[in-house]
Write a protein that holds these residues in place. Sequence first.
Motif, PDB file in Angstrom:
ATOM      1  N   HIS A  45       0.846  -1.448  -0.002  1.00  0.00           N
ATOM      2  CA  HIS A  45       0.259  -0.008   0.403  1.00  0.00           C
ATOM      3  C   HIS A  45       0.851   0.972  -0.020  1.00  0.00           C
ATOM      4  CE1 HIS A  45      -3.357  -2.496  -0.311  1.00  0.00           C
ATOM      5  NE2 HIS A  45      -3.357  -3.333   1.287  1.00  0.00           N
ATOM      6  N   CYS A  94      -7.292   1.020  -5.248  1.00  0.00           N
ATOM      7  CA  CYS A  94      -7.062  -0.377  -4.352  1.00  0.00           C
ATOM      8  C   CYS A  94      -8.331  -0.394  -4.240  1.00  0.00           C
ATOM      9  CB  CYS A  94      -5.549   0.631  -3.667  1.00  0.00           C
ATOM     10  SG  CYS A  94      -5.222  -1.153  -2.413  1.00  0.00           S
ATOM     11  N   CYS A 102      -1.692   2.282  -5.333  1.00  0.00           N
ATOM     12  CA  CYS A 102      -1.053   1.990  -4.422  1.00  0.00           C
ATOM     13  C   CYS A 102      -0.647   0.706  -5.092  1.00  0.00           C
ATOM     14  CB  CYS A 102      -2.168   0.640  -3.244  1.00  0.00           C
ATOM     15  SG  CYS A 102      -2.646   1.644  -2.308  1.00  0.00           S
ATOM     16  N   CYS A 158      -7.924  -1.267  -0.729  1.00  0.00           N
ATOM     17  CA  CYS A 158      -8.186  -0.509   1.049  1.00  0.00           C
ATOM     18  C   CYS A 158      -8.759   0.599   1.043  1.00  0.00           C
ATOM     19  CB  CYS A 158      -6.642  -0.802   1.309  1.00  0.00           C
ATOM     20  SG  CYS A 158      -5.126   1.054   0.156  1.00  0.00           S
TER      21      CYS A 158
HETATM   22 ZN   LIG Z   1      -3.774  -0.040  -1.154  1.00  0.00          ZN
END
Ligand SMILES: [Zn+2]
Length: 307
Positions: A158, A168, A175, A170
Amino acid sequence: MVLGIDIGGTNTEFAVVDSTKGILHTEKIKTKGHDSFLNYIENLTDVVKLLSSNYSISSIGIGAPNFDSYSNTFSPVNFPWSDVAPFNLAKHLEHEVCIPTSVVNDANAVALAENRYGIGRSVNSFVIITIGTGLGAGIVINNKLFDGSYGYAGEFGHTKVENIDRTCNCGGVGCLETVVSANGIKRTYAKKMNLSSPEVSPVVRTIFEEARKGDKICTETLEYTFQVLGKKLSDLIHVLTPEAIIFCGNISKSLDIYMPLVKKECERNLLNNMRGKTKYMISELLDRQMNLLGPASLAFNKKLDFA
Ligand SMILES: [Zn+2]
């Protein structure tokens, strides 16, 4: 002997491991085959009770998702139960079976396995990069896992790549794992081919095979992927100066022909006095072994602490 437990999304696996003879016995339960988190914990506890009554187990090591070492709890957020809450599994098992228990983030467990059973035996400090569906890293410094102040160190996947606007899992943008991972490779291929979505890209194994046969787009896709990886590895080396970078996970098994490219791109971006000092290696441990040997290594380490 010790008990290693790997809590995976599909299965939870148990291995009784002897320090000289290796894995003696394994058990498996379906993680998602339970009605609730509580029900899952009860079943897991029953297996631990059974194994500890059949074997003389001196400590237990567990690889768990989202383990927070600050609060000593894990929280399987991706699991399909409504009663999921941060849970102190070590305390629970120590109460139930009276055996010292420790937990580590599953991503860091591979570093412990490599340190005890793999290439880590010949180097004292290394970073292990797992390239599969995503990209993770585990850090071992002077033969000790470094997992930071709350257990999450090593989220290399990340860190950000310049000029990349891919979203991403996340929630972040740009990332590293949006480029260097199975998914990332499919995204690059889809972009080069103007496909409607990475879902319609061929599987990564096919992209590697076609590149080997000389396909231009597949070759460019992989070269781009591993150039990005090489450049980002130089960031890691500047900060940590490990003796070795070790690659593991599904994709690393096909990495051999791209290793010179990764190495060249990494070394090119290093300070002069850091060049030529890092070993680049591919793990020889099988993924399946890693999952269980990592938590078992944690248990062996715990045993040493208590000795
Ligand atoms: Zn990420």
